[in-house]
Design a protein around this motif. Sequence first.
Motif, PDB file in Angstrom:
ATOM      1  N   VAL A  98       0.853  -1.190   0.000  1.00 17.71           N
ATOM      2  CA  VAL A  98       0.000   0.000   0.000  1.00 17.71           C
ATOM      3  C   VAL A  98       0.888   1.238   0.000  1.00 17.71           C
ATOM      4  O   VAL A  98       1.720   1.402   0.894  1.00 17.71           O
ATOM      5  N   CYS A  99       0.718   2.104  -0.984  1.00 19.71           N
ATOM      6  CA  CYS A  99       1.497   3.341  -1.014  1.00 19.71           C
ATOM      7  C   CYS A  99       0.969   4.277   0.070  1.00 19.71           C
ATOM      8  O   CYS A  99      -0.225   4.560   0.128  1.00 19.71           O
ATOM      9  N   GLY A 100       1.898   4.747   0.918  1.00 15.42           N
ATOM     10  CA  GLY A 100       1.483   5.639   2.004  1.00 15.42           C
ATOM     11  C   GLY A 100       2.087   7.032   1.880  1.00 15.42           C
ATOM     12  O   GLY A 100       2.068   7.796   2.840  1.00 15.42           O
ATOM     13  N   THR A 102       2.559  11.004   0.433  1.00 17.07           N
ATOM     14  CA  THR A 102       1.593  12.100   0.581  1.00 17.07           C
ATOM     15  C   THR A 102       0.378  12.059  -0.354  1.00 17.07           C
ATOM     16  O   THR A 102      -0.756  12.081   0.145  1.00 17.07           O
ATOM     17  N   PRO A 103       0.529  12.009  -1.699  1.00 15.15           N
ATOM     18  CA  PRO A 103      -0.684  12.024  -2.537  1.00 15.15           C
ATOM     19  C   PRO A 103      -1.649  10.879  -2.210  1.00 15.15           C
ATOM     20  O   PRO A 103      -2.863  11.092  -2.106  1.00 15.15           O
ATOM     21  N   CYS A 104      -1.111   9.687  -2.007  1.00 16.88           N
ATOM     22  CA  CYS A 104      -1.990   8.558  -1.681  1.00 16.88           C
ATOM     23  C   CYS A 104      -2.557   8.715  -0.272  1.00 16.88           C
ATOM     24  O   CYS A 104      -3.726   8.380  -0.031  1.00 16.88           O
ATOM     25  N   MET A 105      -1.731   9.259   0.634  1.00 19.65           N
ATOM     26  CA  MET A 105      -2.217   9.455   2.010  1.00 19.65           C
ATOM     27  C   MET A 105      -3.383  10.447   2.019  1.00 19.65           C
ATOM     28  O   MET A 105      -4.402  10.214   2.671  1.00 19.65           O
ATOM     29  N   GLU A 139       6.747   3.325   0.068  1.00 17.68           N
ATOM     30  CA  GLU A 139       6.827   4.697  -0.436  1.00 17.68           C
ATOM     31  C   GLU A 139       6.274   4.750  -1.855  1.00 17.68           C
ATOM     32  O   GLU A 139       5.997   3.724  -2.470  1.00 17.68           O
ATOM     33  N   CYS A 140       6.163   5.949  -2.383  1.00 19.24           N
ATOM     34  CA  CYS A 140       5.561   6.210  -3.698  1.00 19.24           C
ATOM     35  C   CYS A 140       5.930   5.163  -4.748  1.00 19.24           C
ATOM     36  O   CYS A 140       7.085   4.841  -4.948  1.00 19.24           O
ATOM     37  N   LEU A 141       4.903   4.643  -5.415  1.00 18.56           N
ATOM     38  CA  LEU A 141       5.115   3.634  -6.451  1.00 18.56           C
ATOM     39  C   LEU A 141       4.929   4.223  -7.844  1.00 18.56           C
ATOM     40  O   LEU A 141       4.848   3.495  -8.829  1.00 18.56           O
ATOM     41  N   GLY A 142       4.845   5.542  -7.925  1.00 19.12           N
ATOM     42  CA  GLY A 142       4.866   6.202  -9.233  1.00 19.12           C
ATOM     43  C   GLY A 142       3.532   6.277  -9.945  1.00 19.12           C
ATOM     44  O   GLY A 142       3.503   6.493 -11.155  1.00 19.12           O
ATOM     45  N   ALA A 143       2.437   6.084  -9.252  1.00 20.99           N
ATOM     46  CA  ALA A 143       1.128   6.212  -9.901  1.00 20.99           C
ATOM     47  C   ALA A 143       0.289   7.226  -9.132  1.00 20.99           C
ATOM     48  O   ALA A 143      -0.926   7.081  -9.004  1.00 20.99           O
ATOM     49  N   CYS A 144       0.962   8.275  -8.624  1.00 20.06           N
ATOM     50  CA  CYS A 144       0.301   9.261  -7.755  1.00 20.06           C
ATOM     51  C   CYS A 144      -0.937   9.866  -8.397  1.00 20.06           C
ATOM     52  O   CYS A 144      -1.889  10.212  -7.707  1.00 20.06           O
ATOM     53  N   VAL A 145      -0.915  10.015  -9.722  1.00 20.27           N
ATOM     54  CA  VAL A 145      -2.030  10.655 -10.399  1.00 20.27           C
ATOM     55  C   VAL A 145      -3.333   9.870 -10.229  1.00 20.27           C
ATOM     56  O   VAL A 145      -4.421  10.415 -10.365  1.00 20.27           O
TER      57      VAL A 145
HETATM   58  S1  FES Z   1       2.201   8.874  -3.738  1.00 14.54           S
HETATM   59 FE1  FES Z   1       1.242   6.956  -4.020  1.00 14.54          FE
HETATM   60  S2  FES Z   1       1.920   6.365  -5.980  1.00 14.54           S
HETATM   61 FE2  FES Z   1       2.980   8.208  -5.623  1.00 14.54          FE
END
Ligand code: FES
Length: 226
Positions: A98-100, A102-105, A139-145
Amino acid sequence: MSVRRLADESVQPESFAFNREMAAQAKVWINKYPKGREQSAVIPLLMLAQEQEGWVTRAAIEHVSQMLDMPRIRVLEVATFYTQFQLKPVGTRAHVQVCGTTPCMLRGSEALMDVCRSKIHHDQFHTNADGTLSWEEVECLGACVNAPMIMIFKDTYEDLTPERLAEIIDAFEAGKGDTIKPGPQVGRIYSAPEAGLTSLTDEKVFLKSAPRAKAAKASGEDKKTV
Ligand code: FES
C-alpha cells in the motif's frame, strides 16, 4: 517505511540455485549487456530469484553475486534498497503493498491499510493464518495521479476505495487474482480525467487543419520532400 533487513536465519534456506527455466531467463538477461557490464543484470536476476522462491533469500543474493562476479555487499545493497524485493516470506497468493506517501495518504491510503489490517493481519509483514496473504506500507510507487493505489506482485491497482480493495483481496485469496484487471479501478483510461475532458473540448480545434490537409493532398503538396 520500515527498516529493510534480511529475514531471520531461522527461515533462511541453506542454498539457492535457479531452476532450468529461470536459469535460461537469467542467461538472456546477462547477454543483454556488453561484456564487462554483466553486473547491470543484478535487478532482473534478483526478480527471477524472487519469482522462483517467493522472496529474496540470503542464499539467492550470494548466488547472484557469484553469477555476476559482483561483491555480495553490492547485491545486498540493491536487494535492501528496492521495496519490490521481499526480504522475508510473504503471502503465497498476494503481498499487498500500500502506497502511504503524501498524494496517496491525502486520497485515503490510511483507510486502505485499515482494510489490510482487518482482512490480512493487524501488523504489516505478517501473513494471515493460512499464509496466503500479507501486506506492507511502501513509499511512492509512481502512480500518484491515480491515488490511492496498491501494488500486488508486478501489477498496480489504482483509484481505490476501501470497498474495492476488499474485493481485490478476496479475489486473490480465492486464487482468482487474474480476474481483476490491473490499473485504474474507476473505469478511466490510464490517467485520463475521471469526469471527462475539461480542456480542448472544442472539436473544431482538431478539425481546423482538415481543409488545408485536403487541399494539400489534392495539389500533391503533401508528397513534396525538402
Ligand atoms: S504517492 Fe502513491 S503512488 Fe505516488
